[in-house]
Design a protein around this motif. Sequence first.
Motif, PDB file in Angstrom:
ATOM      1  N   UNK A   8      33.335 -18.916  11.161  1.00 45.90           N
ATOM      2  CA  UNK A   8      32.314 -18.916  12.196  1.00 45.90           C
ATOM      3  C   UNK A   8      31.741 -17.223  12.345  1.00 45.90           C
ATOM      4  N   UNK A   9      30.579 -17.512  13.139  1.00 49.12           N
ATOM      5  CA  UNK A   9      29.780 -16.134  13.328  1.00 49.12           C
ATOM      6  C   UNK A   9      29.249 -16.213  14.705  1.00 49.12           C
ATOM      7  N   UNK A  10      29.342 -15.062  15.438  1.00 48.75           N
ATOM      8  CA  UNK A  10      28.995 -14.694  16.543  1.00 48.75           C
ATOM      9  C   UNK A  10      27.780 -13.966  16.516  1.00 48.75           C
ATOM     10  N   UNK A  11      26.590 -14.202  17.180  1.00 48.72           N
ATOM     11  CA  UNK A  11      25.299 -13.466  17.226  1.00 48.72           C
ATOM     12  C   UNK A  11      25.181 -12.849  18.908  1.00 48.72           C
ATOM     13  N   UNK A  12      25.163 -11.634  18.947  1.00 48.66           N
ATOM     14  CA  UNK A  12      24.760 -11.057  20.183  1.00 48.66           C
ATOM     15  C   UNK A  12      23.447 -11.020  20.495  1.00 48.66           C
ATOM     16  N   UNK A  59      32.676  -6.917  12.094  1.00 55.08           N
ATOM     17  CA  UNK A  59      31.406  -6.683  12.277  1.00 55.08           C
ATOM     18  C   UNK A  59      30.769  -6.993  10.945  1.00 55.08           C
ATOM     19  N   UNK A  60      29.741  -7.970  10.915  1.00 55.68           N
ATOM     20  CA  UNK A  60      28.901  -8.176   9.567  1.00 55.68           C
ATOM     21  C   UNK A  60      27.880  -6.997   9.732  1.00 55.68           C
ATOM     22  N   UNK A  61      27.318  -6.740  10.867  1.00 53.90           N
ATOM     23  CA  UNK A  61      26.359  -5.354  11.100  1.00 53.90           C
ATOM     24  C   UNK A  61      26.900  -4.882  12.263  1.00 53.90           C
TER      25      UNK A  61
END
Length: 88
Positions: A8-12, A59-61
Amino acid sequence: MSHPKSGSWTFLTRSEFRLDTPAAEATSLWDHNVVVMASGMQIGLPTPTARNADPVRLWELPPHSPQRPATTTILRAVRACVERGESR
């Protein structure tokens, strides 16, 4: 942020409004493994320099500024992907 174990991913995001997602839309997002957390909720963040052979979060970015995309912008992009049948 990516979560390698769960895929999964999390977007801040910048939470500029109260999220009032209609029940049908919330169910659709949930069916596609999308969870929207309310402003102020706590999540675990990885350290920017962590070197772990079995990472939980990466961290992806990495954030380089206090600026964040609007929650509405991220949700619009997620909805577009869901409508096209794309996976994360």
